[in-house]
Design an enzyme around this catalytic site. Structure first.
Site, PDB file in Angstrom:
ATOM      1  N   GLY A   1       6.457 -11.527  11.022  1.00 54.90           N
ATOM      2  CA  GLY A   1       5.958 -10.684   9.937  1.00 54.90           C
ATOM      3  C   GLY A   1       6.313  -9.227  10.146  1.00 54.90           C
ATOM      4  N   ASN A   2       5.710  -8.364   9.354  1.00 55.64           N
ATOM      5  CA  ASN A   2       5.952  -6.932   9.493  1.00 55.64           C
ATOM      6  C   ASN A   2       4.649  -6.175   9.249  1.00 55.64           C
ATOM      7  OD1 ASN A   2       5.806  -6.072   6.559  1.00 55.64           O
ATOM      8  ND2 ASN A   2       7.397  -7.652   6.456  1.00 55.64           N
ATOM      9  N   ARG A   3       4.698  -4.851   9.412  1.00 57.24           N
ATOM     10  CA  ARG A   3       3.464  -4.067   9.421  1.00 57.24           C
ATOM     11  C   ARG A   3       3.075  -3.521   8.047  1.00 57.24           C
ATOM     12  NH1 ARG A   3       3.926   0.498  13.365  1.00 57.24           N
ATOM     13  NH2 ARG A   3       1.676   0.550  13.130  1.00 57.24           N
ATOM     14  N   SER A   4       3.701  -3.987   6.995  1.00 56.24           N
ATOM     15  CA  SER A   4       3.328  -3.503   5.663  1.00 56.24           C
ATOM     16  C   SER A   4       1.902  -3.927   5.306  1.00 56.24           C
ATOM     17  CB  SER A   4       4.300  -4.061   4.621  1.00 56.24           C
ATOM     18  OG  SER A   4       3.878  -3.679   3.339  1.00 56.24           O
TER      19      SER A   4
END
Ligand code: CTP
Ligand code: CA
Length: 232
Positions: free
Chosen positions: A33-36
Site C-alpha cells: 500500500g501507500n501512505r495516502s
C-alpha cells in the site's frame, strides 16, 4: 444561466473524484500500500458539493470518512479503480484523479498465507506495472471533459518540483496537474496542504496553501470549465 446562487459556481456539473490509496494483495492477509489518507480528495468532494456539483466519489482505502452527499464507490486495487473510473467517465464533466495509485502489483497473488518456513530467509517479490489510469482517461475523453491529475513529488527544490510536474503533465495528457511536495512527514496525513496548479502547457495557474478544504476550493475555482457558466 444566471440561476446559480453565490457559492454554487459548480451548480449542475458532474464531478468524478478518485481518492485514497490502492492496495495490491500479496496473499489473503497482506498487501502493498501507500501512505495516502484520502483527505485532499475528500476535501475536493466536500468543496464541490458545497459549490453545487453532483459528485461521484471512488475511494480506495480512505483513512477519513467519505464525503457526505456524494455517490460512493469503493475499490481496493489499481485495476479495480481503473475499471470503475472507465465505467464512470462518460457521465462526468470534470474528473479529478486524487487517488494514489500503486504503480506496481505483485505478479502473483498467493492463494494461501505466505509462510516463513517455505519462503526462507530472503523473500523476493516480483512486481509488474499497473496501467496508467489518468493517461487512459485523458486519451479517450470527450472534447469538453476536464481532467485533473495529482502529483506528489519528493523534490529538493521548487524548480525541481516544477520541472517534474511539467514533464508529468506532458506525459499524462491531462488538462491540469495539482503538484505538491511530499516527504516522510509532510503531505499525506496533515490537514493542510501547499499546491501549485499547472495547466497542460506547464504554466502555473494558481498556488494555494491552507487547509485541504480551502485548497480544494482554490483548485475548483481555477479550473476553466466550459459549462460552468451555463445552466444544465
Ligand atoms: N495515476 C494513474 N494511474 C497510475 C499511476 C498514477 O491514474 N497507474 C495518476 C494518479 O492518480 C495521479 C497522477 O497519475 O493523478 C500522477 O501520479 P504519479 O504517481 O505522480 O505519477 P506516475 O506516472 O505514477 O509517475 P511516478 O510515480 O513514477 O512519479
Ligand atoms: Ca506513481
Amino acid at each position: 444561466s444566471g440561476v446559480a446562487a453565490a457559492g454554487s459556481s459548480l451548480a449542475g456539473l458532474r464531478i468524478l473524484i478518485s481518492a485514497g490509496g490502492t492496495r495490491e494483495p500479496l496473499d489473503p492477509v497482506r498487501f502493498i500500500g501507500n501512505r495516502s489518507s484520502g483527505k485532499q480528495g475528500v476535501a475536493l468532494a466536500d468543496a464541490a458539493i458545497a459549490e453545487g456539483a453532483r459528485v461521484t466519489f471512488v475511494g480506495a482505502h480512505l483513512e477519513v470518512p467519505p464525503p457526505r452527499g456524494a455517490e460512493l464507490h469503493s475499490v481496493e486495487t489499481a485495476e479495480e479503480l481503473r475499471v470503475e473510473m472507465l465505467a464512470l467517465q462518460g457521465g462526468a464533466d470534470i474528473i479529478i484523479m486524487a487517488a494514489a495509485v500503486a504503480d506496481y502489483r505483485p505478479s502473483e497473488v498467493a492463494e494461501g498465507k505466505i509462510k516463513k518456513d517455505v519462503a526462507g530467509d530472503v523473500l523476493t517479490l516480483e512486481l509488474v506495472k499497473n496501467a496508467d489510469i489518468l493517461a487512459e482517461l485523458s486519451s479517450q475523453r470527450a472534447d469538453d471533459q476536464v481532467i485533473v491529475g495529482f502529483a506528489a513529488e519528493t523534490a529538493a527544490t521548487r524548480d525541481e518540483l516544477l520541472e517534474l510536474g511539467q514533464a508529468k503533465i506532458a506525459r499524462k495528457g491531462c488538462d491540469y496537474l495539482v503538484l505538491n511536495r511530499v516527504g516522510w512527514s509532510e503531505g499525506f496525513t496533515t490537514d493542510h496542504n501547499t499546491v501549485v496548479l499547472l495547466d497542460r502547457t506547464g504554466h502555473i495557474v494558481i498556488e494555494a496553501a491552507g487547509s485541504k478544504l480551502s485548497v480544494a476550493h482554490s483548485i475548483l475555482s481555477a479550473l476553466a470549465v466550459p459549462s460552468r457558466t451555463h445552466a444544465h
